[in-house]
Write an enzyme that holds these catalytic residues in place. Structure first.
Site, mmCIF file in Angstrom:
data_model
loop_
_atom_site.group_PDB
_atom_site.id
_atom_site.type_symbol
_atom_site.label_atom_id
_atom_site.label_comp_id
_atom_site.label_asym_id
_atom_site.label_seq_id
_atom_site.Cartn_x
_atom_site.Cartn_y
_atom_site.Cartn_z
ATOM 1 N N ASP A 45 0.314 -0.233 -7.028
ATOM 2 C CA ASP A 45 0.256 -0.896 -6.909
ATOM 3 C C ASP A 45 2.062 -1.591 -7.553
ATOM 4 O O ASP A 45 2.167 -2.542 -7.570
ATOM 5 C CB ASP A 45 -0.439 -2.544 -7.690
ATOM 6 C CG ASP A 45 -1.674 -1.854 -8.774
ATOM 7 O OD1 ASP A 45 -1.615 -1.236 -9.319
ATOM 8 O OD2 ASP A 45 -2.476 -2.723 -8.647
ATOM 9 N N ASP A 63 2.265 7.825 1.865
ATOM 10 C CA ASP A 63 2.943 7.461 4.017
ATOM 11 C C ASP A 63 3.233 5.982 2.917
ATOM 12 O O ASP A 63 4.671 5.618 3.612
ATOM 13 C CB ASP A 63 1.528 7.354 3.955
ATOM 14 C CG ASP A 63 2.077 6.709 5.757
ATOM 15 O OD1 ASP A 63 3.095 6.684 6.083
ATOM 16 O OD2 ASP A 63 0.305 6.552 6.356
ATOM 17 N N LYS A 79 -5.309 5.162 -8.856
ATOM 18 C CA LYS A 79 -5.470 3.944 -8.293
ATOM 19 C C LYS A 79 -6.261 4.546 -9.173
ATOM 20 O O LYS A 79 -7.453 4.168 -9.100
ATOM 21 C CB LYS A 79 -5.755 3.352 -6.936
ATOM 22 C CG LYS A 79 -6.322 2.507 -6.913
ATOM 23 C CD LYS A 79 -5.103 0.910 -7.187
ATOM 24 C CE LYS A 79 -6.078 -0.679 -7.378
ATOM 25 N NZ LYS A 79 -5.095 -1.009 -7.978
ATOM 26 N N ASP A 116 7.899 5.225 2.936
ATOM 27 C CA ASP A 116 8.215 4.200 3.535
ATOM 28 C C ASP A 116 9.295 2.816 3.123
ATOM 29 O O ASP A 116 10.444 3.046 3.521
ATOM 30 C CB ASP A 116 7.523 3.688 4.513
ATOM 31 C CG ASP A 116 6.797 4.316 6.384
ATOM 32 O OD1 ASP A 116 8.245 5.930 5.695
ATOM 33 O OD2 ASP A 116 7.609 3.617 7.207
ATOM 34 N N TYR A 136 -7.558 10.416 5.274
ATOM 35 C CA TYR A 136 -7.056 10.485 7.115
ATOM 36 C C TYR A 136 -8.079 11.374 7.133
ATOM 37 O O TYR A 136 -7.908 12.068 8.569
ATOM 38 C CB TYR A 136 -5.656 11.518 6.460
ATOM 39 C CG TYR A 136 -4.940 10.148 6.003
ATOM 40 C CD1 TYR A 136 -3.545 9.782 7.461
ATOM 41 C CD2 TYR A 136 -4.182 9.982 5.076
ATOM 42 C CE1 TYR A 136 -2.907 9.078 7.009
ATOM 43 C CE2 TYR A 136 -3.036 9.214 4.990
ATOM 44 C CZ TYR A 136 -2.856 8.557 5.697
ATOM 45 O OH TYR A 136 -1.503 7.526 5.804
#
Ligand code: NAD
Length: 359
Positions: free
Chosen positions: A223, A247, A191, A251, A144
């Protein structure tokens, strides 16, 4: 003897206006019942602020925010901006600016399913029952805020994923401290098999872990975490992760709770905390009195707990929400066919039932 605190209320736009008044009423009731002195001020932000001043975060609101002990926020947004991405002055700029100005670097999102809402989720009740997760999403680093580039012929683009050691250290410590007060399990999601920024993340978390030998640490690839969250959400206690993975994961996790209208979040730094429902301004139902006020009420509970350390008071609010649901009261978004003796209420009637249960 009670505590004295200053709370800034920023209702924002759309249903933010409708639900935040109930979060505030709950705080007023708690202050009265527990002999605390909360003083309230109000500020504007988002579309309403653009209309009034041309600025999505007027200096006056920011000044009031700096002088407060905690902020209860609603939501920002208006269809006008969603339909025209070229508009330069936008409501979300207010939200991004206030987070930056107040140095809010960690977003906390508790995911806890009320037993009476087991059927409101799209996941099977037997998998969900007992799930209770606290997410820590880092807010200041990652793709970001890294350098963004587009090639001269505009046919390729890149966003730099960047993390600094201090950013990982401070959020890891906060997550470990929280894990100590819960089931003492921390899962760090990254990751690290592919990304250098994730390898730094993992190294730093491993270092901090030595300070918390009483907390069990697990490292998981994003993952796998995305899969485990749906397969077996009960296996998680505290989850700490970077901005991008957080993020997406938070959700995904919101589906565990059944509705956006049920979830609260806190953004914290070293001083003032900022508390808000995870939902937006919901143009489709704004002004109709249909919005679920429970996410704002649970945001008020989180504020009491995290910013003021008033754990009993926070639990009292959560119990009042639980009791309201047990009595069969539902707003439209959490009503289900499987619930016998259900009463579907609008925003104000639902908020009033929670207040009744607080008294
Ligand atoms: P949204 O969260 O506003 O709504 C998504 C869906 O969930 C809608 O169908 C809505 O009716 C429903 N919903 C949300 N909250 C509810 C509640 N309390 N009770 C009942 N139903 C509820 O997301 P969106 O529709 O993608 O965005 C609408 C606007 O909100 C946009 O302008 C967007 O930019 C803004 N937004 C703001 C924030 C924020 O202020 N933090 C977050 C997300 C979206």
């Amino acid at each position: 003897m009670g505590v004295e605190k200053k709370i800034l209320v920023i209702p924002g736009d759309g249903i933010g206006q409708e639900v935040t008044s109930w979060g505030k009423r709950v705080l007023e009731t708690i202050a009265e019942n527990f002999k605390h002195k909360f003083t309230f001020d109000e500020g504007i932000m988002g579309h309403v602020a653009i209309e009034a001043t041309g600025n999505p975060l007027p200096d006056e609101t920011l000044e009031k925010a700096r002088k407060s002990d905690a902020i209860l926020f609603g939501a920002i947004g208006h269809a006008k901006y969603d339909n025209d991405p070229t508009l330069k002055v936008r409501p979300e700029q207010g939200l991004l600016k206030i987070r930056k100005e107040l140095g809010l670097y960690a977003n906390l999102r508790p995911i806890k399913l009320f037993d009476d809402l087991l059927h409101a989720s799209s996941i099977k009740p037997e998998i969900l029952q007992g799930a209770d997760i606290l997410f820590f999403r880092e807010l200041t680093g990652d793709v970001y805020f890294g350098e963004k580039k587009r090639s001269e012929d505009r046919s390729s683009a890149s966003d730099l994923m960047i993390y600094h050691k201090y950013e990982v250290e401070r959020i890891a410590r906060r997550a470990y401290e929280a894990a100590r007060t819960r089931r003492k399990k921390l899962c760090s999601v990254d990751k690290a098999n592919v990304l250098e920024a994730s390898r730094l993340w993992r190294e730093v978390v491993q270092e901090i872990a030595k300070e918390y030998p009483d907390v069990e640490t697990e490292h998981m690839f994003i993952d796998n975490a995305a899969m485990q969250l749906i397969k077996d959400p009960k296996r998680f206690d505290v989850v700490v992760t970077g901005n991008l993975f957080g993020d997406i994961l938070t959700d995904e996790a919101s589906q565990i709770a059944g509705s956006m209208g049920m979830l609260a979040s806190a953004s914290v730094g070293d001083t003032i905390g900022f508390y808000e429902p995870i939902h937006g301004s919901a143009h489709d139902i704004a002004g109709k009195g249909l919005a679920n006020p429970l996410a704002s009420i649970l945001s008020a509970a989180l504020l009491l707990d995290i910013s003021f350390g008033l754990k009993d008071e926070a639990q009292r609010v959560i119990r009042a929400v639980d009791a309201t649901l047990r009595q069969g009261y539902r707003t439209m978004d959490i009503a289900t066919k499987q619930t016998p003796n259900q009463f579907v209420l609008g925003t104000d009637a639902m908020g009033a039932k929670v207040l009744d249960n607080l008294n």
